[in-house]
Design a protein around this motif. Structure first.
Motif, PDB file in Angstrom:
ATOM      1  N   MET A 146      54.136  18.819 -67.250  1.00 25.27           N
ATOM      2  CA  MET A 146      55.118  17.748 -67.141  1.00 25.27           C
ATOM      3  C   MET A 146      56.095  17.956 -65.997  1.00 25.27           C
ATOM      4  O   MET A 146      56.306  17.084 -65.164  1.00 25.27           O
ATOM      5  CB  MET A 146      55.864  17.651 -68.470  1.00 25.27           C
ATOM      6  N   LYS A 187      54.652  17.224 -62.644  1.00 25.33           N
ATOM      7  CA  LYS A 187      54.451  15.779 -62.530  1.00 25.33           C
ATOM      8  C   LYS A 187      55.757  15.083 -62.178  1.00 25.33           C
ATOM      9  O   LYS A 187      55.858  14.349 -61.189  1.00 25.33           O
ATOM     10  CB  LYS A 187      53.933  15.213 -63.860  1.00 25.33           C
ATOM     11  N   MET A 188      56.754  15.400 -62.963  1.00 23.31           N
ATOM     12  CA  MET A 188      58.040  14.722 -62.783  1.00 23.31           C
ATOM     13  C   MET A 188      58.557  14.932 -61.367  1.00 23.31           C
ATOM     14  O   MET A 188      58.942  14.000 -60.678  1.00 23.31           O
ATOM     15  CB  MET A 188      59.058  15.253 -63.790  1.00 23.31           C
ATOM     16  N   LYS A 244      56.699  13.043 -58.694  1.00 27.59           N
ATOM     17  CA  LYS A 244      57.044  11.618 -58.614  1.00 27.59           C
ATOM     18  C   LYS A 244      58.507  11.424 -58.242  1.00 27.59           C
ATOM     19  O   LYS A 244      59.021  10.304 -58.235  1.00 27.59           O
ATOM     20  CB  LYS A 244      56.772  10.944 -59.965  1.00 27.59           C
ATOM     21  N   ARG A 288      60.945  12.154 -60.025  1.00 29.90           N
ATOM     22  CA  ARG A 288      61.646  11.599 -61.177  1.00 29.90           C
ATOM     23  C   ARG A 288      62.479  12.664 -61.863  1.00 29.90           C
ATOM     24  O   ARG A 288      62.952  12.481 -62.979  1.00 29.90           O
ATOM     25  CB  ARG A 288      60.645  10.970 -62.145  1.00 29.90           C
ATOM     26  N   GLU A 317      55.380  17.845 -80.625  1.00 25.25           N
ATOM     27  CA  GLU A 317      54.567  17.008 -79.763  1.00 25.25           C
ATOM     28  C   GLU A 317      53.526  16.237 -80.558  1.00 25.25           C
ATOM     29  O   GLU A 317      53.301  15.061 -80.318  1.00 25.25           O
ATOM     30  CB  GLU A 317      53.894  17.858 -78.674  1.00 25.25           C
ATOM     31  N   LEU A 329      52.775   8.776 -82.378  1.00 27.00           N
ATOM     32  CA  LEU A 329      53.590   7.555 -82.259  1.00 27.00           C
ATOM     33  C   LEU A 329      53.240   6.822 -80.969  1.00 27.00           C
ATOM     34  O   LEU A 329      53.099   5.600 -80.943  1.00 27.00           O
ATOM     35  CB  LEU A 329      55.069   7.908 -82.287  1.00 27.00           C
ATOM     36  N   ARG A 331      50.445   7.036 -79.284  1.00 26.00           N
ATOM     37  CA  ARG A 331      49.066   6.526 -79.370  1.00 26.00           C
ATOM     38  C   ARG A 331      49.054   5.144 -80.033  1.00 26.00           C
ATOM     39  O   ARG A 331      48.439   4.201 -79.536  1.00 26.00           O
ATOM     40  CB  ARG A 331      48.193   7.486 -80.187  1.00 26.00           C
ATOM     41  N   GLN A 358      59.892   4.310 -71.659  1.00 27.52           N
ATOM     42  CA  GLN A 358      59.036   4.314 -70.473  1.00 27.52           C
ATOM     43  C   GLN A 358      58.468   5.711 -70.263  1.00 27.52           C
ATOM     44  O   GLN A 358      57.261   5.890 -70.131  1.00 27.52           O
ATOM     45  CB  GLN A 358      59.854   3.874 -69.245  1.00 27.52           C
ATOM     46  N   LEU A 359      59.349   6.708 -70.314  1.00 26.76           N
ATOM     47  CA  LEU A 359      58.923   8.085 -70.054  1.00 26.76           C
ATOM     48  C   LEU A 359      57.839   8.509 -71.046  1.00 26.76           C
ATOM     49  O   LEU A 359      56.772   8.960 -70.676  1.00 26.76           O
ATOM     50  CB  LEU A 359      60.124   9.030 -70.142  1.00 26.76           C
ATOM     51  N   ASP A 408      54.580   6.515 -70.619  1.00 24.14           N
ATOM     52  CA  ASP A 408      53.987   6.682 -69.289  1.00 24.14           C
ATOM     53  C   ASP A 408      53.584   8.135 -69.055  1.00 24.14           C
ATOM     54  O   ASP A 408      52.399   8.461 -68.931  1.00 24.14           O
ATOM     55  CB  ASP A 408      55.007   6.227 -68.242  1.00 24.14           C
ATOM     56  N   ALA A 409      54.547   9.023 -69.114  1.00 20.47           N
ATOM     57  CA  ALA A 409      54.302  10.420 -68.752  1.00 20.47           C
ATOM     58  C   ALA A 409      53.371  11.114 -69.748  1.00 20.47           C
ATOM     59  O   ALA A 409      52.652  12.034 -69.406  1.00 20.47           O
ATOM     60  CB  ALA A 409      55.625  11.170 -68.664  1.00 20.47           C
ATOM     61  N   TYR A 410      53.382  10.678 -70.967  1.00 19.38           N
ATOM     62  CA  TYR A 410      52.571  11.366 -71.979  1.00 19.38           C
ATOM     63  C   TYR A 410      51.247  10.667 -72.235  1.00 19.38           C
ATOM     64  O   TYR A 410      50.501  11.031 -73.122  1.00 19.38           O
ATOM     65  CB  TYR A 410      53.362  11.511 -73.281  1.00 19.38           C
ATOM     66  N   ASP A 429      48.498  10.604 -70.524  1.00 20.12           N
ATOM     67  CA  ASP A 429      47.305  11.473 -70.367  1.00 20.12           C
ATOM     68  C   ASP A 429      47.256  12.514 -71.484  1.00 20.12           C
ATOM     69  O   ASP A 429      46.195  12.843 -72.002  1.00 20.12           O
ATOM     70  CB  ASP A 429      47.284  12.132 -68.976  1.00 20.12           C
ATOM     71  N   GLU A 459      55.807   5.141 -61.403  1.00 17.54           N
ATOM     72  CA  GLU A 459      55.153   5.299 -62.715  1.00 17.54           C
ATOM     73  C   GLU A 459      53.915   6.188 -62.576  1.00 17.54           C
ATOM     74  O   GLU A 459      53.293   6.235 -61.514  1.00 17.54           O
ATOM     75  CB  GLU A 459      54.774   3.931 -63.278  1.00 17.54           C
ATOM     76  N   PHE A 460      53.609   6.909 -63.617  1.00 16.52           N
ATOM     77  CA  PHE A 460      52.470   7.827 -63.581  1.00 16.52           C
ATOM     78  C   PHE A 460      51.165   7.061 -63.679  1.00 16.52           C
ATOM     79  O   PHE A 460      50.221   7.314 -62.969  1.00 16.52           O
ATOM     80  CB  PHE A 460      52.575   8.868 -64.690  1.00 16.52           C
TER      81      PHE A 460
END
Lengths: 153, 676, 339, 194, 321
Positions: free
Chosen positions: D157, D160-161, D164, D166, E206, E212, E214, E236-237, E240-242, E244, E281-282
């Protein structure tokens, strides 16, 4: 009794809603300040502003007028007239330096024992903070005896 | 503390009686002290305290003292006058005094029960008793006012409560006007399929009674009508009823039903059909409707909307269709009124998480009643919204809109039982289907009710204790696709559950009629916070109201099942019958009167009276009170700027004396201080 | 009875404007009759008398004393006691003596506030040393004294017993004459006097009785100051939103003010059977305020009424213009209120 | 094992009611209907459902309540609160329970609960900079309490952050941090009085 | 119109796209944002878990600063958590005298003071939907988002600000739906529109969080959504980030871009994508954006059912509050 000032509040309660609310409060054993002394009138609309003034002159520290909620008056709209009078009376009393907390108007339906009890507790506290009124003693101090309101012939 | 006597010594001989009410009063208030103390009041002749003043022995105390000690006034300090004022007035009268020479001090509800502080309670009791004594001294003998009772009665609402009340009275030989808002009588009971717990067919037991109403010549049935205005008082009500135009001439109509059959306009029947079926623009709610004439629904009639069609007129064999028909205002004089205006079903759309109105296969309880009813849209088959598929799993959700601070706090009383009935009906119609009842608490008090619950347990209904959290069509995992998922906690297991079902039935609660407040004002009587009409006493006067001559029956007073409703209908009828057979009632003489010779004719009072009891005499240029109309509120008395209106039994003198009495311990003597 | 055998008449002004004296003289030629019947024993306004003269009279020497003016200071009170002692019949003459009237409007404030306004905070005042009148002050010539200024203005009957009340600001001459005739009749032909404590020289009912304006059912949406509208000449003023105290005021003046389009100010005091004129007036007109009804939300209702009531500028000053001292509470709470 | 009811059930119950703003008194009116637990997104992963917690409070099982992961698993979605038929401010009560658990030191158990540490790390940053700082928070929190997670963070993570853009590499501090600190210090004193 | 602006920590960096797009659409909508001077973190969902009074004091500092700063009494927060915290603090300070007394003293220590009720806290969505209005939004549209299937996602805190009344329905909010419709997009009746994104559970457990997330992705995919429009940095985070991580964990293959509704507004207003923070955005939004057509699509029934003859009537929807 304890040394703290115990206000004496005179209550004019209408027969159909607020007086029954007080009955209900009792029946439900809701404990509230014993400072309210209740007079029964058929409708809050019967409460002549002279009564309120007389109560204050006679030594009451506060006066509570209680009736049915607007729209629920047993006499359709007696309480509306009460509200109109009360509004004007309060404006006058404010000119006279009498704190609004001392003369209050309350709507309590027959099922609102808790509302009435809570209101009495609140009012008692408010007046306790304000201190005694005791009009003839503290305000008129030595201006002669009280005149009773003349009665119809 | 100085004692102030404001009434001339020995003016009257007052007897004061302080009730212990067992320990209810004596437990908190020092009754001996109070009764000893009040003897200090110069007007007090006798002062006693007794364990139970309301007992016959207690009342005899009063009677004897009046006779032996020549009492001229009586004060009883006990419970609320709403409990026993009547009792003691009668005792006073038996003793030989006018009953109004009596006054009551409420030292139980307003004192001993309201505080634990014994000292304060006793002091307050002194004030209240002293006030009563000071007041009673100024009481004047009064005579009750006799009022003749008009034997005719108006019953408002043609549901089972109104029907019962009307029939009881009619069969007793009294005339009844039965006013029904809809085109037919029958009410909710006519929509229902079976009745719990006996499961007898609702229509089968209701329709005969409806027919009786239609045929009984003592009943004037005013269907499709509403009360417009109410004047007068017990014994002499004057009521205006609006008879809405149904565009059908009742003289000519033979109820053949051809108009309905031929009418091209189909609309959803949101009323009788609970929104699950269609009706025509000219229609009878159902074949056994009473009266049998149809009603033309102008909003949906093609002719009224577009000016074309008139099919019904063409097909009517007796030319009974009359598009020009107008509302009629009819006037009736009756002695008593029974309100049986019934209830509305809680609108489940107010709880969006249950999806009603959004998820097709979520149904309201009334929808289900109609569906399962042989005369309903599916001919009694339980089907999904598509009208074809039979559900295999059904969830029944209790307490929808009930026991919920966000909607109705109260328990609707009937939902548990009808939910059980639904479960049974499902088992009956779809033996293969699984039924899940979601409940918070299972409430089955009533004859044969708990037994019915046990029966359902045997029938294999699943009961899940837990209030449904949400109903969704968003599937999460395999097995949920295309289903309605009922999510809740199984509180007995303490786990969250998702239950995929085909159909959900929402057991919506009972609500006061949406317009009950308006109605209660129309009839000058109170309704509670929830909109249900207030009974005079929750235990002892369940069908009477605060307004004499107006009675209530059925669900308009609170949620009720059919047996209770019928019982109340009968009760209300017998209350009225009692008054009718009495012929007259005695009314409280608490009335206002104007001393005309002192009236200046300022006309302040003229429009203060809600009962129009004050008239102005153009000749004498003074106002006067029509005693029979006056209800005694005293508003005019307080308003009269020249103080020439007297409020009997609540005169200024009486109230001011009471006021001084209640403040007896307040220092009013002037302590001369330095002028500011 | 004394020397010339004539009954003795006295008239004294306490805290008043002198209007009462004028209106006594306004009885025109009847004044000669008065002079013929009475012997003036004390009448500072028209003849030179000294207090010591009065003190020298035996008790009850004066047959009728017309006492006008309110009790504003210690001198007024002393004179009231003195004249009570020396008079057989003491009449509270005019609104001030009867119920405090205009002087008693200062009961709506306090002594310090009044003195402030009079001696300091006032455009026409230049008082750098902030000098205030003192009850006693030493000067070379000796000790000068002034009467004590009271915090509360009182009506005559609040300091001494009063036999009769003659209301009005001022009382109407014909009413005065009528009363004097009664007294004369009593003194000369021994005719009966009205019961003690009676209000004389006035009616018993409210002013509307005498008012010729047309009265309808009262519904008032708001009130107007007199300058705000042109009232209909024939209709009841109150109905038109002009505060007219006639409904709560004793008749007797012939409805003078209303007849000329001015609302009654209430100078004749409350009618028989009413004690607190202001409270009654308040109750009556508030009751007929035609705003708000039972169908409204409580909040809306209250604000509507608030607004309507707000159109009455100064309730105390309006409803208690003449009766403050004689009202139930008599004055404002010390240190507070409309200063 | 049987639980013995203490004379007057929960002292904790009263404390919770006292310390939670709003109509927490409604807690006493809980109908045990389970709407909250049925609505709870993370309900399935809780040791006890919220409803059960309230029942346990009533029963005086204070320690069990404070040791449970339930409050820490509250995601503050407020579904329970809007749906509760007795208008109990459930989410706010969960916050109070968290604070109580920390005071009682009941949460440093080896189990999977990492929430308190996360909260504390977060707050450290806020108190010192006046702003939150994802990278710092995440790194410190993981390093201090969950080294494994730290690796994941750094490789996964976190990278990634950053890639980007971010995530900040350095924390931002507000201008008047002293003011904020004095406010918070005072607040803590006062808070202590609770 | 002038509004106070409280960006909150996220918008500083990780949700920069939200910030820039908000600023980009503000101008055409006639909104002037005045950022609160030297604002501090609202404490997110963490501070309240540690100490109550400091948590409230922390938030109140911002309210105090906003009140001091002359501009507007309306304070707009684009971040749902910030919005809730600010609104909640103001609400409870007014309601709970004891709490207020303490917070007042704390603020005094910093030479600040705040009178509850002075500041009216709004979420950006409220500002646009209620104050600006849908019509005004539609008027600005120059490049309608035709054929773009968007799932409106509200998350928790905007529809359900604790015990306080929201401007929208707590269970089935519709304001974002309406805005997106006015932008020309095909708006999906997204059943989970107000469900939880997992919040801080990503840090705490996690497994819980991923499940949630999914649900939301699955449901959006089931509804054939091209993208999900959010109004909260945390949502959003997480989505978006999770995404994958979810795919890895559940063996799924979701590729649903998560964008801020302000970004879509910007596009429809004709503002270039790069000026709206797209690309941060990822899961790239580009493929979805490519689906936008010139012409309005043929009306298709969204999740509607063909009407069979036997079909029973549906109860009508409750009219808008």
């Amino acid at each position: 009794m304890s040394d703290q000032f115990e206000p004496v509040i005179v209550g004019f309660l209408c027969n159909w809603c607020s007086y029954r609310a007080a009955d209900l409060a009792g029946t439900a054993r809701i404990k509230y300040a014993p400072n309210l002394r209740i007079l029964r009138v058929m409708c809050s609309g019967r409460v002549d502003p002279q009564f309120v003034l007389q109560a204050l002159l006679n030594g009451a520290d506060g006066v509570l007028i209680a009736g049915c909620h607007p729209g629920e008056c047993h006499y359709v709209n007696g309480n509306i007239k009460t509200l109109r009078r009360f509004t004007l009376l309060r404006k006058t009393l404010e000119q006279w330096g009498i704190e609004p907390e001392r003369v209050q108007l309350l709507w309590a339906s027959a099922s609102e024992g808790t509302v009435l009890a809570a209101a009495v507790d609140r009012m008692t506290e408010q007046i306790r903070d304000l201190g005694p009124l005791r009009w003839s003693q503290k305000v008129l101090n030595g201006n002669g005896a009280a005149h009773p309101v003349a009665e119809e012939a | 503390m100085t004692e102030k006597q404001n009434s001339p010594a020995g003016q009257e001989k007052v007897g004061v009686y302080i009730c212990h009410c067992g320990s209810n009063i004596a437990g908190t208030i020092n009754v001996d002290e109070v009764s000893e103390w009040i003897k200090g009041n110069p007007n007090v002749e006798v002062s006693r305290n007794y364990e139970f003043m309301c007992s016959s022995t207690g009342q005899e105390l009063i009677e004897n003292d009046i006779k032996e000690k020549g009492l001229t006034r009586v004060v009883v300090a006990s419970c609320s006058p709403h409990m026993h004022e009547k009792t003691f007035r009668e005792a006073t009268e038996r003793g030989g005094l006018n009953p109004f020479l009596f006054e009551m001090a409420n030292i139980r509800e307003h004192d001993s029960w309201a505080t634990n502080n014994k000292e304060a309670a006793t002091a307050k009791a002194k004030a209240l008793v002293n006030a009563a004594v000071e007041r009673v001294v100024h009481h004047k003998p009064l005579e009750k006012i006799p009022v003749d009772i008009d034997p005719k009665t108006m019953v408002v609402g043609g549901g089972i409560a109104g029907i019962t009340a009307a029939l009881e009275l009619a069969e007793a030989g009294h005339h009844v006007y039965l006013v029904e808002r809809e085109g037919t009588i029958g009410g909710h009971m006519a929509q229902i399929d079976k009745t719990f717990p006996t499961l007898d067919c609702s229509a089968c037991i209701l329709t005969p009674k409806m027919v009786d109403v239609g045929q009984n010549e003592n009943i004037t049935l005013l269907s499709y009508s509403e009360v417009e205005s109410v004047d007068g008082y017990i014994g002499n009500f004057n009521i205006t009823v609006r008879k809405k135009a149904r565009c059908v001439d009742e003289e000519l109509c033979t109820s053949c039903g051809i108009c309905e059959e031929k009418c091209p306009q189909k609309v959803v029947d949101n009323n009788y059909g609970a929104g699950l079926s269609y009706r025509k623009a000219i229609y009878r709610a159902f074949p056994q409707a009473v009266p049998g004439y149809p009603v033309l629904d102008k909003e949906n009639c093609t002719y009224f909307q577009t000016g074309k069609c008139k099919v019904c007129e063409k097909v009517c064999p007796t030319n009974a269709i009359n598009y020009e028909q107008e509302d009629q205002l009819l006037n009736f004089n009756v002695g008593n009124i029974i309100l049986a205006t019934g209830y509305d079903l809680f609108d489940a759309r107010k709880i969006p998480q249950y999806g009603y109105g959004r998820l097709p296969n979520v149904f309201s309880s009334l929808e289900f009643e109609r569906m399962v009813n042989a005369s309903g849209p599916t001919g009694g088959h339980i089907l999904l919204r598509d009208g074809e598929t039979e559900p295999k799993t059904i969830a029944i959700v209790h307490c929808v809109g009930s026991r919920d601070q966000n909607h109705n706090e109260y328990c609707s009383k009937v939902c548990c039982m009808y939910s059980l009935k639904f479960a049974h009906l499902v088992h009956e119609h779809l033996p293969e289907a699984e039924v899940y009842n979601y409940y918070i608490d299972m409430r089955t008090p009533g004859k044969g009710y708990e037994e019915f619950y046990h029966r359902l347990l045997k029938e294999g209904t699943h009961f899940i204790r837990g209030r449904v959290a949400e109903i969704t069509d968003a599937d999460r995992k395999p097995g949920e696709e295309g289903k309605l998922i009922v999510q809740s906690e199984n509180t007995l297991l303490g786990v969250q559950q998702r239950n995929p079902v085909d159909m959900v039935i929402l057991s919506a609660g009972i609500e006061a009629r949406h317009d009950s407040e308006k109605v209660s004002k129309l009839f000058k009587m109170g309704c509670d916070y929830d909109g249900f009409f207030n009974e005079r006493h929750p235990k002892l006067a369940p069908v009477s109201t605060m307004t004499d001559g107006i009675f209530i029956a059925g669900a308009c007073q609170g949620p009720k099942d059919i047996p209770d409703t019928v019982a109340q209908g009968g009760a209300a009828a017998s209350q009225v019958a009692k008054l009718i057979s009495q012929g007259t009632v005695m009314m409280e003489p608490v009335r206002a009167s104007i001393r005309e010779d002192e009236c200046s004719g300022c006309r302040i009072c003229n429009n203060l009276c809600p009962y129009n009891a004050i008239e102005y005499d153009e000749e004498k240029k003074v106002s006067h009170v029509v005693t029979a109309l006056c209800q005694g509120c005293g508003t005019c008395v307080a308003a009269c700027p020249s103080g020439v209106i007297d409020g009997a039994h609540f005169t200024n003198t009486q109230i001011l004396a009471e006021l001084e009495g209640i403040l007896w311990d307040m220092p009013t003597e002037m302590t001369v201080m330095e002028e500011v | 009875m004394t020397e010339n055998g004539k009954p003795k008449l006295a008239m004294y002004w306490a805290s008043s404007c002198g209007g009462c004296e004028i209106s006594v003289l306004n009885i025109h030629e009847h004044i000669l009759k008065v002079d013929e019947v009475f012997d003036i024993a004390f009448f500072p306004c028209i003849a030179d008398f000294k207090v010591k003269d009065v003190e020298s009279y035996p008790d009850g020497y004066i047959d009728v004393c017309l006492f006008n003016g309110a009790i504003r200071n210690s001198e007024n009170e002393e004179m009231a006691h003195l004249l009570r002692k020396k008079s057989k019949v003491l009449v509270a003459f005019g609104s001030c003596a009867y119920e405090g009237s205009i002087p008693a409007l200062s009961n709506l404030t306090t002594k310090p506030a009044t003195l402030d306004t009079v001696y300091f905070d006032n455009p026409s005042i230049d008082n750098p040393d902030r000098v205030l009148p003192q009850i006693s002050s030493q000067v070379p010539e000796g000790n000068l004294t002034l009467p004590e200024f009271y915090n509360t203005v009182k009506s005559l009957d609040q300091v001494v017993d009063v036999d009769y009340y003659l209301p009005g600001c001022p009382p109407e001459p014909e009413q005065i004459w009528a009363v004097l005739q009664v007294v004369v009749g009593a003194l000369t032909e021994g005719q009966p006097l009205p019961p003690a404590g009676a209000v004389v020289g006035a009616g018993t009912t409210a002013l509307c009785d005498e008012c010729t304006r047309e009265k309808r059912e009262k519904t008032i949406e708001r009130f107007y100051r007199p300058y705000e509208i042109q009232p209909d000449p024939d209709q009841c003023l109150l109905e038109q939103g002009i505060v007219c105290l006639g409904i709560a005021t004793r008749s007797g003046c012939g409805a003078l003010c209303p007849s000329v389009g001015m609302g009654c100010r209430g100078c004749y005091g409350p009618p028989e059977g009413v004690y607190d004129q202001g409270a009654k007036m308040l109750s009556a007109i508030a009751s007929v305020l035609d705003v708000g009804d039972e169908s409204m939300e409580e909040a809306e209702l209250e604000s509507l009424i608030q607004d309507a009531v707000a159109t009455i500028a100064d309730p105390s000053g309006t409803f208690y213009r003449f009766s403050m001292a004689h009202s139930i509470l008599r004055r404002v709470k010390n240190g507070k209120g409309a200063a | 094992m049987t639980h013995t009811l203490t004379s007057r059930p929960s002292t904790l119950l009263d404390q919770v009611i006292a310390e939670t703003p709003g109509k927490a008194i409604n807690l006493k009116t809980c109908l045990q209907c389970g709407t909250c637990s049925g609505s709870c997104p993370s309900g399935p992963d809780m040791d006890f459902t919220p409803r059960a917690i309230f029942s346990m409070l009533e029963a005086g099982m204070d320690e069990k309540v404070l040791k449970s992961n339930t409050p820490w698993f509250c995601v503050s979605c407020y579904y329970c609160m809007v749906r509760c038929p007795q208008e109990i401010p459930i989410t706010d009560i969960m916050y109070t329970l968290k604070r109580r658990a920390i005071e009682a030191g009941y949460y440093h158990n080896p189990s999977k609960e990492k929430a308190p540490e996360f909260s504390e790390t977060f707050c450290d940053f806020v108190e010192n900079y006046g702003r939150s700082f994802e990278l710092g928070i995440a790194m410190r929190y993981h390093l201090r309490y969950h080294p494994v997670g730290a690796m994941k963070m750094a490789t996964g993570m976190g990278r990634k952050m950053l890639s980007k853009g971010r995530m900040d590499v350095t924390p931002t501090r507000i201008k008047n941090i002293t003011q904020l600190k004095s406010i918070l210090t005072k607040a803590k004193e006062l808070g202590g009085q609770e | 119109m002038k509004y106070g602006y409280y960006p909150g920590c996220s918008l500083e960096k990780n949700a920069r796209a939200y910030h820039v797009s908000t600023m980009a659409v503000a101008e055409p909508l006639g909104i002037e944002f005045v950022e609160v001077e030297d604002w501090n973190c609202c404490g997110a969902t963490e501070m309240m878990a540690i100490e109550k009074i400091p948590a409230f004091a922390l938030i109140s500092r911002n309210l105090a600063l906003a009140a001091k700063q002359n501009g507007s009494t309306n304070l707009v927060a684009p971040c749902s958590a910030c919005y809730l915290n600010l609104k909640k603090a103001d609400h409870y300070l007014a309601e709970d005298k004891g709490l207020r007394a303490k917070v007042d003293t704390a603020l005094e220590a910093g030479g600040l003071s705040y009178q509850p009720g002075t500041i009216n806290v709004q979420h950006l969505l409220e500002t646009i939907a209620v104050d600006i209005g849908y019509d005004a939004v539609e008027e600005r549209v120059v490049k309608p988002l035709y054929s773009l299937r968007v799932a409106p996602y509200y998350g928790c805190l905007v529809p359900r600000p604790a015990t306080m009344q929201s401007f929208d329905d707590p269970e089935h909010p519709t304001s974002l739906d309406k805005i997106l419709q006015r932008l020309g997009a095909t708006v999906i009746d997204y059943p989970l529109k107000a469900q939880c994104c997992g919040g801080h559970m990503t840090q705490i457990s996690e497994d819980t969080a991923l499940e949630l997330i999914r649900r939301l992705l699955k449901n959006a995919a089931d509804c054939e959504a091209d993208m999900i429009a959010t109004l909260c940095p945390m949502c959003q985070l997480n989505l978006d980030a999770y995404q994958d991580a979810v795919n890895a964990h559940f063996g799924t293959d979701y590729q649903i871009p998560i964008v801020y509704f302000t970004q879509l507004m910007g596009l429809a207003f004709g503002i270039p994508a790069k000026e709206l923070g797209f690309g941060k955005e990822f899961v790239s939004a580009q493929p979805a954006l490519d689906k936008i057509t010139e012409e309005a699509p043929k009306p298709v029934r969204t999740r509607g059912r063909g009407k069979q003859k036997a079909e029973l009537p549906m109860p009508t929807q409750l009219e808008e509050r």
